[in-house]
Design an enzyme around this catalytic site. Structure first.
Site, PDB file in Angstrom:
ATOM      1  N   ASP A  22       0.773  -1.260   0.000  1.00  0.00           N
ATOM      2  CA  ASP A  22       0.000   0.000   0.000  1.00  0.00           C
ATOM      3  C   ASP A  22       0.797   1.300   0.000  1.00  0.00           C
ATOM      4  OD1 ASP A  22      -1.507  -2.142   0.850  1.00  0.00           O
ATOM      5  OD2 ASP A  22      -2.056  -1.258   2.765  1.00  0.00           O
ATOM      6  N   TRP A  46       5.885 -10.178   1.261  1.00  0.00           N
ATOM      7  CA  TRP A  46       5.382  -9.431   2.407  1.00  0.00           C
ATOM      8  C   TRP A  46       6.104  -9.851   3.696  1.00  0.00           C
ATOM      9  CZ3 TRP A  46       2.908 -10.035   7.082  1.00  0.00           C
ATOM     10  CH2 TRP A  46       2.210  -8.913   7.573  1.00  0.00           C
ATOM     11  N   PHE A  78       2.268  -0.767   9.985  1.00  0.00           N
ATOM     12  CA  PHE A  78       1.269  -0.973   8.934  1.00  0.00           C
ATOM     13  C   PHE A  78       0.834   0.385   8.353  1.00  0.00           C
ATOM     14  CE2 PHE A  78      -0.753  -5.469   9.539  1.00  0.00           C
ATOM     15  CZ  PHE A  78       0.484  -6.049   9.369  1.00  0.00           C
ATOM     16  N   SER A  79      -0.151   0.309   7.462  1.00  0.00           N
ATOM     17  CA  SER A  79      -0.524   1.475   6.647  1.00  0.00           C
ATOM     18  C   SER A  79      -1.073   2.648   7.450  1.00  0.00           C
ATOM     19  CB  SER A  79      -1.555   1.063   5.598  1.00  0.00           C
ATOM     20  OG  SER A  79      -0.901   0.275   4.634  1.00  0.00           O
ATOM     21  N   ARG A 151      -7.200  -0.860  11.942  1.00  0.00           N
ATOM     22  CA  ARG A 151      -6.000  -0.343  11.287  1.00  0.00           C
ATOM     23  C   ARG A 151      -6.263   0.720  10.216  1.00  0.00           C
ATOM     24  NH1 ARG A 151      -6.077  -5.962   9.758  1.00  0.00           N
ATOM     25  NH2 ARG A 151      -6.601  -6.283   7.573  1.00  0.00           N
ATOM     26  N   GLU A 204     -10.247  -2.560   4.153  1.00  0.00           N
ATOM     27  CA  GLU A 204      -8.932  -2.019   4.490  1.00  0.00           C
ATOM     28  C   GLU A 204      -8.772  -0.614   3.900  1.00  0.00           C
ATOM     29  OE1 GLU A 204      -6.166  -5.866   5.138  1.00  0.00           O
ATOM     30  OE2 GLU A 204      -6.337  -5.331   3.042  1.00  0.00           O
ATOM     31  N   TRP A 291      -3.922  -8.854  -4.047  1.00  0.00           N
ATOM     32  CA  TRP A 291      -3.508  -9.852  -3.052  1.00  0.00           C
ATOM     33  C   TRP A 291      -3.686 -11.276  -3.562  1.00  0.00           C
ATOM     34  CZ3 TRP A 291      -0.011  -8.930   0.155  1.00  0.00           C
ATOM     35  CH2 TRP A 291       0.083  -7.710   0.829  1.00  0.00           C
TER      36      TRP A 291
HETATM   37  C1  FRU Z   1      -3.739  -3.681   2.883  1.00  0.00           C
HETATM   38  C2  FRU Z   1      -3.100  -4.052   4.194  1.00  0.00           C
HETATM   39  C3  FRU Z   1      -3.470  -3.038   5.278  1.00  0.00           C
HETATM   40  C4  FRU Z   1      -2.336  -3.173   6.249  1.00  0.00           C
HETATM   41  C5  FRU Z   1      -1.166  -3.438   5.345  1.00  0.00           C
HETATM   42  C6  FRU Z   1      -0.149  -4.373   5.887  1.00  0.00           C
HETATM   43  O1  FRU Z   1      -3.088  -4.172   1.767  1.00  0.00           O
HETATM   44  O2  FRU Z   1      -3.478  -5.358   4.573  1.00  0.00           O
HETATM   45  O3  FRU Z   1      -4.749  -3.251   5.836  1.00  0.00           O
HETATM   46  O4  FRU Z   1      -2.163  -2.025   7.022  1.00  0.00           O
HETATM   47  O5  FRU Z   1      -1.698  -3.995   4.147  1.00  0.00           O
HETATM   48  O6  FRU Z   1       0.950  -4.488   5.035  1.00  0.00           O
END
Ligand code: FRU
Length: 470
Positions: A22, A46, A78-79, A151, A204, A291
């Site tokens: 992201d 990842w 995270f994001s 998140r 998300e 994803w």
């Molecule tokens: C979306 C996500 C977010 C999270 C991040 C983790 O692609 O799953 O919700 O913050 O990626 O890398």
């Protein structure tokens, strides 16, 4: 030349030699565009999530800077988002100096964390030098719900209420949580948004955009708000994808009586969020991946790109229904071909247009049931020839089909875009297609739809064939 360079786009942000997901902390500040991003500094898949950092003067070419927010043994980063706290409401700035940049990110506490393993909570880092170096705030986290799936904070200032607003998700609940604050440090619950039309996957990376609604003359007539939500799976074209809901926001509540619409009809636009610090139409970047197959794209050691930036506003259609309109921000000086002209000249002999596929290019034209029904991009020659097809299906809907566009087998179940259905009474559809090696950004019908797809033909040449109806 290594395959990995053959696929690397020139005008789409890519990580230098590692994994990216992201976009995070997008902000225009002091004349520069900053893009932070989910980054694994140690690998091509990842993990070890940290914030990478790149800057651009023109939103087309990017310069990499060191990792801005590194993970630790006990916390992944995270994001999230960044705001310029110009008035130093947080007190994190230095007295007499320009206010700090304040980054909001999700602390994803690892199993090694002493007190809250597995919990996701919202935390702060701040920069006093315009985004080059960052300090973690000592009192983190600033907002917790004791949840494992809370998140992706997106923060913006709402001048009418004089308060900061934070938009987050409870990912498994299909819920967006809004909080507000006077000082960026203390947050109070404001409201929760759900939408029964969006239950195909977890939620998300939310964003809430203030947008202009164009009047009859095309000039901005009033404002609306657009809630942007990414879902995984449940995306418009399979796997993960992004949606928009048009509504209103009063500083506390978001209200909408419309259905979600896809922000992009292709497979490769996820976690799209806007830059802060932009006047006028919001500018968004999406993660140009999905994803469903993100860790298998054939580009190691670097992996993933961002979409080209796109602006967003809202326009009423002929019957008054509000439509999301987006325009791809196409890099200046891109080699550009008007296919309507080429097609007219070439119709007699049907000769394809030959282009160098290493150089990014842009094709503009019109699909028409009576005229140019399909534009076929044939990459390479012989056994290795691959093709990307933009065309009208038997119902007259526009489809971008990358099913035969990759040299090696890739994402076989994710080849066709969601069809774009032309407006009532309008059979011809204008298109504007940018091909930057592995990255394809398509704008249809004056911005009524965008389609983002990755392709991996690995060829140095491309022949553009316009196929006319018999
Ligand atoms: C979306 C996500 C977010 C999270 C991040 C983790 O692609 O799953 O919700 O913050 O990626 O890398």
């Amino acid at each position: 030349r290594p395959r990995t360079d053959q696929h690397r786009p020139r005008f789409h942000l890519t990580p230098e030699a590692t994994w990216m997901n992201d976009p995070n902390g997008l902000i225009r500040h002091d004349g520069a565009w900053h893009a932070f991003f989910q980054n694994n500094p140690f690998g091509s898949t990842w993990g070890n999530m940290s914030w990478g950092h790149a800057v651009s003067e023109d939103l087309a070419t990017w310069t990499h800077l060191p990792v801005a927010l590194p993970c630790s043994e006990t916390e992944m980063i995270f994001s999230g988002s960044i705001v310029h706290d110009a008035a130093n409401t947080s007190g994190l700035g230095a007295p007499g100096e320009d206010g700090p940049l304040v980054a909001f990110y999700t602390s994803a506490y690892t199993p090694a964390h002493a007190t809250t393993p597995g919990i996701q909570a919202q935390s702060i880092a701040f920069s006093l030098d315009g985004g080059t170096t960052w300090d973690f705030y000592a009192e983190n986290p600033v907002l917790t719900r004791d949840s494992e799936n809370f998140r992706d904070p997106k923060v913006f200032f709402h001048p009418e209420s004089g308060r900061w607003v934070m938009v987050t998700v409870e990912a498994l609940d299909h819920a967006v949580h809004l909080h507000t604050s006077a000082d960026l440090l203390t947050w109070e619950p404001a409201s929760t948004v759900t939408h029964p039309g969006l239950d195909g996957g977890i939620w998300e990376c939310p964003d809430l955009l203030r947008v202009q609604v164009a009047g009859a003359d095309g000039a901005p007539a009033r404002e609306a708000w657009v809630l942007v939500i990414s879902t995984n799976p449940g995306g418009p074209a399979g796997g993960s994808g992004t949606y928009a809901v048009i509504g209103d926001f009063d500083g506390t509540r978001f209200a909408s009586d419309t259905s979600p619409v896809p922000l992009d009809l292709g497979q490769d636009c996820y976690a799209a969020v806007s830059f802060s610090g932009v006047d006028g139409d919001p500018v968004l970047l999406g993660w140009m991946n999905n994803w469903a197959y993100a860790e298998q794209t054939p580009t190691a050691p670097w992996r993933s790109a961002m979409t080209l930036p796109r602006t967003l506003h809202v326009e009423p259609d002929a019957d008054g229904t509000l439509q999301v309109i987006q325009h791809v921000i196409v890099p200046e000086g891109l080699r550009s071909v008007d296919l309507d002209v080429v097609d007219r000249d070439a119709a007699a002999d049907g000769e394809p247009l030959q282009l160098d596929a290493d150089e990014p290019f842009r094709l503009r034209g019109t699909l028409s049931p009576q005229g140019a029904r399909r534009v076929v991009l044939r990459f390479g020659a012989g056994q290795a020839q691959r093709e990307l097809v933009l065309g009208l299906d038997p119902e007259g809907h526009v489809v971008l089909d990358r099913g035969r566009a990759h040299l090696e087998p890739f994402a076989a179940d994710h080849s066709r875009s969601l069809p774009y259905i032309p407006r009532a009474g309008v059979a011809d559809v204008a298109f504007d297609l940018v091909v930057d090696r592995s990255c394809v950004d398509l704008e249809l019908d004056g911005g009524r739809a965008l389609v983002s797809q990755q392709i991996f033909p690995a060829a140095a040449t491309v022949a553009v064939h316009v196929e006319r109806s018999a």
